[in-house]
Design an enzyme around this catalytic site. Structure first.
Site, PDB file in Angstrom:
ATOM      1  CG  HIS A 106      -6.067   1.774  -0.932  1.00 24.34           C
ATOM      2  ND1 HIS A 106      -6.247   2.560   0.171  1.00 24.34           N
ATOM      3  CD2 HIS A 106      -6.256   0.491  -0.511  1.00 24.34           C
ATOM      4  CE1 HIS A 106      -6.525   1.799   1.222  1.00 24.34           C
ATOM      5  NE2 HIS A 106      -6.545   0.537   0.825  1.00 24.34           N
ATOM      6  CG  ASP A 115     -33.114 -13.869  28.271  1.00 23.62           C
ATOM      7  OD1 ASP A 115     -34.249 -13.387  28.434  1.00 23.62           O
ATOM      8  OD2 ASP A 115     -32.113 -13.457  28.879  1.00 23.62           O
ATOM      9  CG  HIS A 144     -30.109 -13.354  24.865  1.00 22.56           C
ATOM     10  ND1 HIS A 144     -30.730 -12.937  23.719  1.00 22.56           N
ATOM     11  CD2 HIS A 144     -29.855 -12.228  25.593  1.00 22.56           C
ATOM     12  CE1 HIS A 144     -30.868 -11.613  23.746  1.00 22.56           C
ATOM     13  NE2 HIS A 144     -30.324 -11.168  24.862  1.00 22.56           N
ATOM     14  CB  SER A 149     -26.417  -9.745  34.430  1.00 24.10           C
ATOM     15  OG  SER A 149     -27.787  -9.387  34.493  1.00 24.10           O
ATOM     16  N   PRO A 206      -6.673  -4.854  10.883  1.00 22.16           N
ATOM     17  CG  PRO A 206      -7.510  -6.732  11.960  1.00 22.16           C
ATOM     18  CD  PRO A 206      -6.255  -5.934  11.799  1.00 22.16           C
ATOM     19  CG  LEU A 207      -9.011  -0.553   7.924  1.00 23.68           C
ATOM     20  CD1 LEU A 207      -9.693  -0.157   6.622  1.00 23.68           C
ATOM     21  CD2 LEU A 207      -7.913   0.440   8.260  1.00 23.68           C
ATOM     22  CG  HIS A 226     -26.134 -14.904  31.722  1.00 23.24           C
ATOM     23  ND1 HIS A 226     -25.378 -14.135  32.576  1.00 23.24           N
ATOM     24  CD2 HIS A 226     -27.435 -14.685  32.069  1.00 23.24           C
ATOM     25  CE1 HIS A 226     -26.172 -13.471  33.405  1.00 23.24           C
ATOM     26  NE2 HIS A 226     -27.430 -13.793  33.132  1.00 23.24           N
ATOM     27  CG  HIS A 250      -1.857  -1.150   1.287  1.00 25.67           C
ATOM     28  ND1 HIS A 250      -1.453  -2.402   1.705  1.00 25.67           N
ATOM     29  CD2 HIS A 250      -3.177  -1.255   0.983  1.00 25.67           C
ATOM     30  CE1 HIS A 250      -2.497  -3.225   1.651  1.00 25.67           C
ATOM     31  NE2 HIS A 250      -3.544  -2.559   1.221  1.00 25.67           N
ATOM     32  NE  ARG A 293     -25.854 -14.900  37.601  1.00 22.47           N
ATOM     33  CZ  ARG A 293     -26.929 -14.158  37.434  1.00 22.47           C
ATOM     34  NH1 ARG A 293     -26.856 -13.007  36.789  1.00 22.47           N
ATOM     35  NH2 ARG A 293     -28.096 -14.552  37.902  1.00 22.47           N
ATOM     36  CG  HIS A 295      -4.030   0.044   4.746  1.00 19.40           C
ATOM     37  ND1 HIS A 295      -5.030   0.415   5.614  1.00 19.40           N
ATOM     38  CD2 HIS A 295      -3.887   1.077   3.876  1.00 19.40           C
ATOM     39  CE1 HIS A 295      -5.478   1.614   5.288  1.00 19.40           C
ATOM     40  NE2 HIS A 295      -4.794   2.033   4.246  1.00 19.40           N
ATOM     41  CD  GLU A 351     -22.126  -5.982  23.574  1.00 13.44           C
ATOM     42  OE1 GLU A 351     -23.171  -6.275  24.164  1.00 13.44           O
ATOM     43  OE2 GLU A 351     -22.094  -5.284  22.523  1.00 13.44           O
ATOM     44  CG  ASP A 409     -11.511   8.228   3.903  1.00 10.08           C
ATOM     45  OD1 ASP A 409     -12.163   9.165   4.385  1.00 10.08           O
ATOM     46  OD2 ASP A 409     -10.619   8.387   3.047  1.00 10.08           O
TER      47      ASP A 409
END
Length: 724
Positions: A301, A516, A520, A422, A146-147, A508, A57, A395, A97, A458, A189
């Protein structure tokens, strides 16, 4: 000492919340023709390197050369001969990159790369892999590629710098502490398009991370060429809405392309002066400039310029088209001045550090221990012990362990993606890590607090945890339901690749979470996570295993770990103090070995080995009793962590799973795939090979055959197969 150090953590004065010096003088930029020549040489080196290997690149590295040179040669405080210096500014190349953007500057600055390393770009065994790799190339702070991951993890770096400031020097005025520094990150970008940066950038603005300065290289070109095909939002307005301080430096604003280094430098100085907001500097560039035919196109690029176009670029910049990797000695002499400057900056910083150490001996001892990676004394004594005969969800046990260890281990901090109650991820009695004005009725905090609130983000949580552990040696953890580890997986994989010891609390952990329903209920998640090299997956069987699992996780620093915990109550086993003998169960301390004989076979010699993990160990214990009544001697092996067991020597593994015992049966409320290597040809598995359903967990276990009876039948079938 730990308690005393912990007690010194207080809410900082508002002017030191972001630990950044506000200069009263106007900074000036020194720049001459030799600097221009160095920048142009950087462009040519990037193009030459890609041309030589035939892939890579070049375009972004060519257009980012002025910014990268400005940062490494004129702005950042770094010592090329000490990449572990805790007082250094951090640099993160989120556009991984464009690795040559960083590699050329590391060569220029004397970080250990030489011209031959640039010539070896993207080849076997080189110090210049296709994307920057932490631990592989000196001067690289984090693995990017990984962008989005770089910018998101940079937020974690800024989290860590503030938390560490609170641990070691909370009362110093802004800019006076040896722990004050800036986090610089270059994004593009693609980073702006990836969702993880939106999550993390929202948190950065909420947290008012004033020492985070990001550059958005807005060249509007990606592999599919003009980004207008997929990106039309106002990024400036978006980041302003997050609470960022945003500036724009447009090299195209006059109608001619002018790389205004002074304007860019002034923007950086303005960003440094803003202490209550992260800063984004949008730099509008032309990718591949000054390539006559390929600039501002997708062709430059991610592919080499080609001999004709490369020669044309060299001609435009006044270089000899017949020469490759041509660096004027005067250029290198100028740029290698970074070594002397870095040493001088480091020496000056050392004076302030020594003064701090003399004035804060207890905090200095704390810093030394944390940097060593060693746990403090008193961890074993602080671990809670759960009485046998009770029923405790793992837990819940994990939450009690965290609260017990919190006062002993001040570098332990963390929280949850909006699931604290939880996940049981809150250390009891500690404030939240937030600007004071964001305290709520339920949560009170200050900028140096210990309880993290990620919101329902997450993926960003995973990236931020990586940034925290790479910045320093504190031990952060983040929690969510195991099913949502899927949202974190890219960050978890990179943490494993970097051997970054982040901790993931995943609760869980099976279909036993109940009504659930299948959306889940994790079925394949444990198997998928175990497939990541370098990631430890720990699934304790009861409350006491949970306590010792936490201790082992905290002792280990060679990679990330996920602890998988039950929603439902599990029986706490009656145990002895050592290994299993007769009918006495083994101590939970054996968790550190990954797998151990929990209950020995009646009579000592097993006819069959029952392998179980987590909440299903109780069924193996019951099956042992049921098989005994049938005259079958069954050994129960609790198997909380396959990765830890695989590390043990052959003799220990043989002692737990003797090759002479062919009859083996496993039980796990998920896929059986990762148990097959431990079962052999005659082995049988009790597992769930399909999605779950909405019902209480007792019904689900019964309907899906996760039962004592099913394990007994599997054991008998395995015995029959072993005897054939």
């Amino acid at each position: 000492m730990m308690s005393a150090a912990s007690d010194t953590r207080r809410e900082p004065h508002s002017e030191v919340q972001h630990a950044r010096k506000v200069d009263t003088h106007v900074a000036t930029l020194s720049w001459d023709e030799l600097d221009d020549q160095a920048v142009d040489t950087a462009r040519i080196l990037a193009a030459d390197a890609v041309e030589k290997v035939g892939n890579g690149h070049p375009g972004t590295a060519m257009s980012l050369a002025p910014l990268a040179y400005l940062l490494f040669q004129k702005v950042m405080r770094r010592d090329p001969h000490d990449n572990e210096w805790i007082g250094r500014d951090r640099f993160i190349l989120s556009v991984g990159h464009s690795s040559l953007t960083q590699y050329v500057q590391l060569y220029y600055g004397g970080y250990g790369l030489e011209l031959d390393d640039l010539k070896a770009l993207r080849t076997w065994g080189s110090k210049t892999p296709g994307h920057p790799e932490y631990g592989h190339t000196d001067g690289v702070e984090i693995t990017t590629g990984p962008l989005g991951q770089g910018l998101a993890s940079a937020v974690g770096f800024a989290y860590a710098s503030r938390y560490e400031r609170g641990l070691f020097d909370p009362d110093a005025d802004a800019g006076t502490s040896p722990f004050d520094h800036n986090i610089y990150v270059i994004a593009g970008d693609g980073d702006m398009e990836e969702g993880v940066t939106s999550e993390a950038s929202s948190l950065a603005g909420h947290q008012k991370l004033g020492n985070l300065i990001a550059f958005y290289d807005s060249n509007q070109i990606s592999i599919e060429d003009d980004t207008n095909i997929a990106l039309s939002e106002d990024v400036k307005a978006r980041y302003e809405s997050y609470g960022w301080h945003v500036q724009t430096v447009d090299f195209k604003k006059t109608g001619q392309y002018v790389e205004d280094k002074q304007e860019l430098f002034d923007a950086i100085e303005a960003a440094k002066a803003v202490t209550d907001q992260p800063s984004l500097i949008i730099v509008k560039t032309i990718i591949g400039w000054p390539s006559p035919k390929k600039q501002n196109t997708g062709k430059i690029h991610g592919s080499a310029l080609g001999a004709e176009e490369l020669a044309a670029v060299k001609t435009v910049l006044g270089f000899d088209p017949a020469k490759t990797f041509d660096v004027d000695p005067k250029v290198l002499e100028r740029t290698r001045g970074a070594v002397e400057r870095g040493a001088a900056d480091h020496a000056e910083w050392q004076k302030s550090f020594d003064a701090w150490a003399a004035a804060n001996p207890d905090r200095k001892k704390l810093l030394d221990r944390i940097l060593s990676g060693a746990l403090p004394e008193g961890v074993d004594a602080a671990l809670p012990s759960f009485p046998a005969g009770t029923d405790v969800a793992t837990r819940a046990a994990s939450g009690k362990v965290l609260s017990a260890l919190g006062p002993v281990i001040p570098e332990l901090w963390g929280g949850s993606a909006d699931l604290a109650e939880s996940n049981n991820t809150t250390i009891e009695g500690v404030p939240s890590f937030i600007p004071t004005e964001h305290s709520t009725h339920e949560w009170s905090g200050n900028p140096y607090g210990r309880t993290l609130h990620f919101g329902i983000r997450e993926h960003a949580m995973g990236s931020i945890l990586s940034g925290i552990v790479l910045h320093g040696n504190t031990r952060p953890y983040g929690g969510t339901f195991l099913i949502f580890s899927d949202y974190m997986r890219p960050a978890v994989r990179l943490a494993a690749l970097m051997k970054a010891p982040a901790i993931y609390v995943w609760t869980h952990d099976s279909v036993a979470l109940g009504a659930d329903g299948p959306t889940h209920q994790p079925v394949e998640q444990l198997t998928a996570l175990r497939a990541i090299p370098g990631l430890d997956i720990v699934r304790p069987a009861d409350a006491n295993e949970t306590a010792w699992a936490w201790k082992t996780i905290l002792e280990r620093r060679n990679g990330p770990a996920g602890i998988a915990l039950s929603r439902q109550n599990l029986p706490v086993f009656e145990r002895g103090d050592g290994d299993a003998t007769g009918d006495t169960f083994a101590s939970a301390k054996n968790v550190s070995k990954g797998a151990y004989v929990l209950a020995e076979a009646p009579g000592g010699t097993p006819d069959v080995i029952l392998i179980a993990t987590g909440s299903e160990v109780q069924f193996a214990v019951e099956a042992r009793t049921a098989l005994k009544a049938k005259g079958v001697n069954a050994r129960v092996v609790s198997f909380p962590c396959q990765e830890w067991f695989d590390e043990q020597d052959a003799a220990y593994r043989e002692s737990v799973l003797p090759a002479s015992v062919k009859a083996r049966a496993s039980i796990d409320a998920g896929l059986a795939l990762t148990w097959k290597p431990y079962l052999g040809d005659a082995g049988r598995s009790v597992s769930i090979e399909h999605f779950g359903a909405s019902a209480d967990y007792e019904t689900l276990y019964r309907e899906y055959g996760i039962t004592t009876e099913a394990l007994v039948a599997a054991a008998e079938a395995s015995i029959a197969a072993a005897n054939n």
